[in-house]
Write an enzyme that holds these catalytic residues in place. Structure first.
Site: not given
Length: 306
Positions: A139-140
């Site tokens: 994820d970011k």
């Protein structure tokens, strides 16, 4: 746009597996053929078949070949924290806040933009996707290690290891509350949330099997530091599984409490260890990276003072 390759089985291929037949008559590897079958891009006599299908004389096989798209992804001179690199792959330590590949709202500043500048034309392009070299994602706002493939053979080899769950992936997270057990397994299927399509949840409806093992590393003041090992790699798996146990990740604006800990700049989750068999040498290699600064600072602030 797509093209179609047509093959006809002769007598010598009677009772031979379809993946062997195609790999011997095209440039595809057996693993690539199996992926194409799973994606319904191979048909025999106009019908879908399984990976174990045995060819019969006269079988007409069609392979749909998707043309690679020129999506105009810009190469950007962004510094990469590279832990290892050779002709087949590189291992990079992704910082928190960086998106892995371009998407709506994140067309630049991604890991792929940086890789295209660093690797030039040396990135795998399997399936003509717009994610060159990307074998897996995080994820970011999750930091940590990723392996990137520089060619299709390396990509296929690594993808097979991920599919077989033989990749060693260890994460570190800080979660709310005191986990009483020293270790445990979370075996719960994950699917999209019914009302919020951007979220995932533990559900038996339209879900996929997911398995996470955790070990308590340290019990903190109101929080617990855990080490997690993934058997599967579903979207938001650790975040969803820990929330389902009543211990959401600190700093998680999606699955955590409303009064989010903003100083963490996202969930306190770090992909700290990555190990796999090298596609060319067939030797196991493993890498580890330290926690990011905000993770370390928060951990130290919550340590129980004796």
């Amino acid at each position: 746009m797509s093209n179609v390759i047509v093959l006809t089985a002769t007598e010598e291929w009677q009772d031979k597996r379809i993946d062997v037949f195609v790999s011997q008559n095209t440039d595809y590897s057996r693993n690539s053929v199996q992926l194409l079958i799973e994606e319904d891009k191979i048909a025999v006599n106009g019908k879908k078949v399984s990976k174990s299908y045995k060819m019969k004389i006269g079988d007409e096989l069609e392979i749909i070949v998707e043309e690679a798209k020129d999506v105009g992804i810009a190469a950007e001179d962004i510094t990469l924290d590279i832990y290892y690199e050779d002709k087949d792959l590189l291992v990079v330590n992704k910082p928190k806040g960086m998106v892995v590949h371009p998407a709506n709202g994140n067309e630049s500043g991604t890991l792929v933009n940086a890789l295209m500048f660093h690797c030039k034309d040396s990135l795998s392009g399997i399936n003509g996707e717009i994610r060159p070299g990307i074998v897996h994602r995080i994820d970011k706002d999750t930091s940590g290690l990723l392996v990137v493939a520089k060619n299709d053979i390396a990509h296929e080899h690594l993808a097979k290891q991920f599919k077989e769950h033989s990749i060693n992936r260890i994460y570190f997270a800080i979660v709310y509350g005191n986990i009483k057990d020293d270790s445990g397994d979370i075996e719960a299927p994950i699917g999209r949330h019914k009302t919020d399509r951007k979220k995932f949840c533990v559900t038996v409806t339209n879900s996929k099997y997911a398995f996470t093992h955790y070990d308590v590393v340290d019990r903190l003041n109101g929080f617990t530091l855990v080490k997690l090992k993934l058997k599967t790699g579903r979207t938001h798996q650790i975040r969803v599984h820990m929330q389902s146990k009543g211990h959401p990740l600190a700093g998680d604006p999606v699955y955590g409490p409303k009064n989010c800990i903003t100083e963490l700049k996202g969930q306190a989750l770090h992909a700290g260890v990555l190990g796999f068999v090298h596609p060319s040498t067939n030797e196991y290699i493993e890498f580890s990276s330290p926690w990011p600064a905000e993770f370390e600072k928060f951990y130290n602030s919550k340590k129980i003072k004796l």
